[in-house]
Each structure stands twice: as structure tokens, then as C-alpha cells.
Scaffold this active site. Structure first.
Site, PDB file in Angstrom:
ATOM      1  N   LYS A  18       0.829  -1.214   0.000  1.00 42.79           N
ATOM      2  CA  LYS A  18       0.000   0.000   0.000  1.00 42.79           C
ATOM      3  C   LYS A  18       0.862   1.263   0.000  1.00 42.79           C
ATOM      4  O   LYS A  18       0.678   2.147  -0.835  1.00 42.79           O
ATOM      5  CB  LYS A  18      -0.936   0.010   1.230  1.00 42.79           C
ATOM      6  N   ARG A  94     -10.532  -0.093   8.178  1.00 46.38           N
ATOM      7  CA  ARG A  94     -10.027  -1.446   8.398  1.00 46.38           C
ATOM      8  C   ARG A  94     -11.038  -2.324   9.100  1.00 46.38           C
ATOM      9  O   ARG A  94     -10.772  -3.515   9.297  1.00 46.38           O
ATOM     10  CB  ARG A  94      -8.802  -1.344   9.289  1.00 46.38           C
ATOM     11  N   ARG A 129      11.713  -5.169   5.218  1.00 43.61           N
ATOM     12  CA  ARG A 129      11.380  -3.751   4.996  1.00 43.61           C
ATOM     13  C   ARG A 129      12.233  -2.827   5.854  1.00 43.61           C
ATOM     14  O   ARG A 129      12.472  -3.079   7.019  1.00 43.61           O
ATOM     15  CB  ARG A 129       9.913  -3.483   5.306  1.00 43.61           C
ATOM     16  N   ARG A 160      10.732  -1.210  11.481  1.00 45.95           N
ATOM     17  CA  ARG A 160       9.594  -1.020  12.402  1.00 45.95           C
ATOM     18  C   ARG A 160       9.544  -2.124  13.457  1.00 45.95           C
ATOM     19  O   ARG A 160       9.782  -3.284  13.159  1.00 45.95           O
ATOM     20  CB  ARG A 160       8.292  -1.019  11.589  1.00 45.95           C
ATOM     21  N   ARG A 171      -0.846  -9.462  13.108  1.00 49.60           N
ATOM     22  CA  ARG A 171      -1.360  -8.460  12.160  1.00 49.60           C
ATOM     23  C   ARG A 171      -2.184  -9.134  11.059  1.00 49.60           C
ATOM     24  O   ARG A 171      -3.216  -8.603  10.647  1.00 49.60           O
ATOM     25  CB  ARG A 171      -0.197  -7.653  11.580  1.00 49.60           C
TER      26      ARG A 171
HETATM   27  P1  AP5 Z   1       4.760  -1.460   1.917  1.00 48.97           P
HETATM   28  O1  AP5 Z   1       4.481  -0.665   0.698  1.00 48.97           O
HETATM   29  O2  AP5 Z   1       5.469  -0.789   3.040  1.00 48.97           O
HETATM   30  O3  AP5 Z   1       3.425  -2.212   2.422  1.00 48.97           O
HETATM   31  P2  AP5 Z   1       2.149  -1.680   3.202  1.00 48.97           P
HETATM   32  O4  AP5 Z   1       0.978  -2.386   2.627  1.00 48.97           O
HETATM   33  O5  AP5 Z   1       2.125  -0.191   3.232  1.00 48.97           O
HETATM   34  O6  AP5 Z   1       2.475  -2.298   4.626  1.00 48.97           O
HETATM   35  P3  AP5 Z   1       2.223  -1.844   6.114  1.00 48.97           P
HETATM   36  O7  AP5 Z   1       2.933  -2.887   6.938  1.00 48.97           O
HETATM   37  O8  AP5 Z   1       2.642  -0.432   6.339  1.00 48.97           O
HETATM   38  O9  AP5 Z   1       0.745  -2.027   6.300  1.00 48.97           O
HETATM   39  P4  AP5 Z   1       0.027  -2.311   7.621  1.00 48.97           P
HETATM   40  O10 AP5 Z   1      -1.351  -2.269   7.140  1.00 48.97           O
HETATM   41  O11 AP5 Z   1       0.424  -3.531   8.340  1.00 48.97           O
HETATM   42  O12 AP5 Z   1       0.584  -1.173   8.580  1.00 48.97           O
HETATM   43  P5  AP5 Z   1       0.033   0.281   8.962  1.00 48.97           P
HETATM   44  O13 AP5 Z   1       1.200   1.162   9.033  1.00 48.97           O
HETATM   45  O14 AP5 Z   1      -1.118   0.654   8.115  1.00 48.97           O
HETATM   46  O15 AP5 Z   1       5.599  -2.739   1.433  1.00 48.97           O
HETATM   47  C1  AP5 Z   1       6.087  -3.689   2.355  1.00 48.97           C
HETATM   48  C2  AP5 Z   1       7.499  -4.146   1.933  1.00 48.97           C
HETATM   49  O16 AP5 Z   1       7.423  -4.870   0.702  1.00 48.97           O
HETATM   50  C3  AP5 Z   1       8.487  -3.005   1.681  1.00 48.97           C
HETATM   51  O17 AP5 Z   1       9.756  -3.384   2.094  1.00 48.97           O
HETATM   52  C4  AP5 Z   1       8.445  -2.807   0.159  1.00 48.97           C
HETATM   53  O18 AP5 Z   1       9.668  -2.298  -0.334  1.00 48.97           O
HETATM   54  C5  AP5 Z   1       8.162  -4.224  -0.326  1.00 48.97           C
HETATM   55  N1  AP5 Z   1       7.317  -4.247  -1.524  1.00 48.97           N
HETATM   56  C6  AP5 Z   1       6.255  -3.419  -1.805  1.00 48.97           C
HETATM   57  N2  AP5 Z   1       5.704  -3.763  -2.998  1.00 48.97           N
HETATM   58  C7  AP5 Z   1       6.418  -4.826  -3.452  1.00 48.97           C
HETATM   59  C8  AP5 Z   1       6.323  -5.648  -4.639  1.00 48.97           C
HETATM   60  N3  AP5 Z   1       5.374  -5.408  -5.571  1.00 48.97           N
HETATM   61  N4  AP5 Z   1       7.203  -6.655  -4.769  1.00 48.97           N
HETATM   62  C9  AP5 Z   1       8.156  -6.902  -3.826  1.00 48.97           C
HETATM   63  N5  AP5 Z   1       8.298  -6.158  -2.695  1.00 48.97           N
HETATM   64  C10 AP5 Z   1       7.445  -5.136  -2.519  1.00 48.97           C
HETATM   65  O19 AP5 Z   1      -0.550  -0.014  10.430  1.00 48.97           O
HETATM   66  C11 AP5 Z   1       0.295  -0.288  11.504  1.00 48.97           C
HETATM   67  C12 AP5 Z   1      -0.513  -0.425  12.783  1.00 48.97           C
HETATM   68  O20 AP5 Z   1      -1.227   0.782  13.049  1.00 48.97           O
HETATM   69  C13 AP5 Z   1      -1.608  -1.511  12.774  1.00 48.97           C
HETATM   70  O21 AP5 Z   1      -1.106  -2.774  13.120  1.00 48.97           O
HETATM   71  C14 AP5 Z   1      -2.577  -0.957  13.833  1.00 48.97           C
HETATM   72  O22 AP5 Z   1      -2.107  -1.203  15.134  1.00 48.97           O
HETATM   73  C15 AP5 Z   1      -2.521   0.534  13.592  1.00 48.97           C
HETATM   74  N6  AP5 Z   1      -3.551   1.015  12.642  1.00 48.97           N
HETATM   75  C16 AP5 Z   1      -3.335   1.626  11.436  1.00 48.97           C
HETATM   76  N7  AP5 Z   1      -4.495   1.923  10.850  1.00 48.97           N
HETATM   77  C17 AP5 Z   1      -5.484   1.501  11.684  1.00 48.97           C
HETATM   78  C18 AP5 Z   1      -6.899   1.525  11.606  1.00 48.97           C
HETATM   79  N8  AP5 Z   1      -7.548   2.049  10.552  1.00 48.97           N
HETATM   80  N9  AP5 Z   1      -7.604   0.978  12.634  1.00 48.97           N
HETATM   81  C19 AP5 Z   1      -6.978   0.451  13.705  1.00 48.97           C
HETATM   82  N10 AP5 Z   1      -5.637   0.386  13.824  1.00 48.97           N
HETATM   83  C20 AP5 Z   1      -4.893   0.920  12.822  1.00 48.97           C
END
Ligand code: AP5
Length: 218
Positions: A18, A94, A129, A160, A171
Site C-alpha cells: 500500500k 479497516r 522492509r 519497524r 497483524r
Molecule cells: P509497503 O508498501 O510498506 O506495504 P504496506 O501495505 O504499506 O504495509 P504496512 O505494513 O505499512 O501495512 P500495515 O497495514 O500492516 O501497517 P500500517 O502502518 O497501516 O511494502 C512492504 C514491503 O514490501 C516493503 O519493504 C516494500 O519495499 C516491499 N514491496 C512493496 N511492494 C512490493 C512488490 N510489488 N514486490 C516486492 N516487494 C514489494 O498499520 C500499523 C498499525 O497501526 C496496525 O497494526 C494498527 O495497530 C494501527 N492502525 C493503522 N491503521 C489503523 C486503523 N484504521 N484501525 C486500527 N488500527 C490501525
């Protein structure tokens, strides 16, 4: 209406790509990128009330309670830049309650992009990552490595605390519990995209999907 800015939701499992795709979407469509994960991590780092409440959940890989996150997003979407440029929601909604709250606030998306990636691929992505705290740029030590000669950049890269094999299991559980309800709220605007391909190929489909949503509206 046809002249109003585009509003986009991007969803998918942890590490489905994402954040990587949002970097490209915001360049192409000039929308305001709102990542709830980034917003919450900033609140934790700043030690705000929200940050204090969110920290224990995030550290454990659990979702923060709906009431902690809903108000933040609602307030942010009220601001002028979101209204004039359009928005790109990354990591929200979410849960079913979050989707309902968004609809109640009158925030309607043109397009719901779902990045589809198998679980076994996600673990490897999480573990490798790294992010640059200065630019926010996302790297992967294998799939998208930082330039080998930039020692300064490599030295400041962050891993992270929730990016461990152990935490990603939790997760993923949280994700699988909620994903059907969230998708169900956006059936008419949902586009499922195969996220298990090179970032540029994923991006091509995303751009086409957003343009198709815009064309349909016009
Ligand atoms: P990346 O692009 O960083 O992936 P992402 O989908 O953004 O991953 P996140 O881990 O940030 O998502 P998440 O939903 O777990 O965390 P969030 O920060 O939202 O890519 C990942 C890796 O793969 C990178 O190294 C990249 O280089 C590589 N990559 C990307 N595309 C690729 C490809 N095509 N091929 C190969 N490699 C690739 O949430 C964190 C925490 O916050 C949650 O656990 C929760 O506690 C809280 N939170 C956030 N939002 C909410 C909500 N709405 N409600 C409740 N809690 C929430």
C-alpha cells in the site's frame, strides 16, 4: 461530480504494498495521502494522548480501537486540502465500524483498490522492509534495496518494531478477521489487483483503475 477531485481508498494485508503504491499515486493524481499507520506512529513518537492510547495495541500488532482512529480521520478529511485535492486513504477503513463512520461523515470514494498478495509472501516483505525516517521512502533489503554506495542513508534506515515474524502473525489475523466486512462495504467500486508482481506492473493496473473510475464518473 465530474469536476470534483478523486477520492481513493487503498486496502490490503500488512506489507501488501500500500505505502509503496501510494508514493506513486500521489505523484500522479496530486491527492492528499493519509496513512493511518504513519499518523499513529507520529502520534506515538510525539507522545500525544492518541499516541499513548495507540502504542500498546500497535506494539502487539493489534488494531487500535475504532474510537481512537475514527475521529482523527474524520477531522482530517474536513480540512481544505482534502476537499480541493481529493484524498487517498491508506490503512483506513479497516473494520466495518470504520467503513460505516466514513459513510456517515459523507465521505464517498470513487475507487476502492484491493491489493491481493498471498500470506506467505507477506512475511518475507515485512522482515526485509526498512524505511528512511528523513524522506519516508520505503525500501526492501532484497526486493527494493537502497543504493549500495549511500552509506549515510543505509545507516539511518529504520526497521519497524512490529515488522517481526511474530508480530506479523497477529497483524495477519486482525486483517483476515475484518477484510470481508470492509470489502463488502465497497462492492460497487472495488477493484482487486494482483499485488504479487513487480511494483511497476501493480502501479500500471492501479493507474488504469483510477482513470476508469474517473471516466465512469464523467
Ligand atoms: P509497503 O508498501 O510498506 O506495504 P504496506 O501495505 O504499506 O504495509 P504496512 O505494513 O505499512 O501495512 P500495515 O497495514 O500492516 O501497517 P500500517 O502502518 O497501516 O511494502 C512492504 C514491503 O514490501 C516493503 O519493504 C516494500 O519495499 C516491499 N514491496 C512493496 N511492494 C512490493 C512488490 N510489488 N514486490 C516486492 N516487494 C514489494 O498499520 C500499523 C498499525 O497501526 C496496525 O497494526 C494498527 O495497530 C494501527 N492502525 C493503522 N491503521 C489503523 C486503523 N484504521 N484501525 C486500527 N488500527 C490501525
Amino acid at each position: 461530480s465530474a469536476g470534483s477531485p478523486v477520492n481513493i481508498i487503498i486496502a490490503g494485508a500488512p506489507a501488501s504494498g500500500k505505502g509503496t503504491q501510494c508514493e506513486i499515486i500521489k505523484e500522479e493524481f496530486s491527492v492528499v495521502h493519509l496513512s493511518t499507520g504513519d499518523m499513529l506512529r507520529a502520534a506515538v513518537a510525539a507522545g500525544t494522548d492518541v499516541g499513548v492510547k495507540a502504542k500498546e495495541y500497535m506494539d502487539g500488532g493489534k488494531l487500535v480501537p475504532d474510537e481512537v482512529i475514527i475521529g482523527i480521520i474524520r477531522d482530517r478529511l474536513e480540512e481544505d486540502d482534502c476537499k480541493t485535492q481529493g484524498w487517498l486513504l491508506d490503512g483506513f477503513p479497516r473494520t466495518a465500524a470504520q467503513a460505516e463512520a466514513l459513510a456517515e461523515a459523507g465521505c464517498t470514494a470513487d475507487c476502492f483498490l484491493f491489493l491481493d498478495v498471498p500470506d506467505e509472501i507477506l512475511v518475507e516483505r515485512v522482515v526485509g522492509r526498512r524505511t528512511d525516517p528523513e524522506t519516508g521512502k520505503i525500501y526492501h533489503m532484497t526486493f527494493s534495496p537502497p543504493p549500495a554506495d549511500d552509506e549515510e542513508l543505509i545507516a539511518r534506515l529504520e526497521h519497524r518494531s512490529d515488522d517481526t515474524e511474530e508480530k506479523v502473525v497477529v497483524r495477519l489475523e486482525q486483517f483476515h478477521t475484518n477484510v470481508a466486512a470492509v470489502k463488502g462495504s465497497y462492492e460497487d467500486i472495488m477493484v482487486s489487483i494482483d499485488g504479487n508482481r513487480a511494483p511497476a506492473d501493480v502501479s500500471k493496473d492501479i493507474t488504469e483503475s483510477i482513470n476508469a473510475a474517473l471516466a465512469k464518473r464523467a
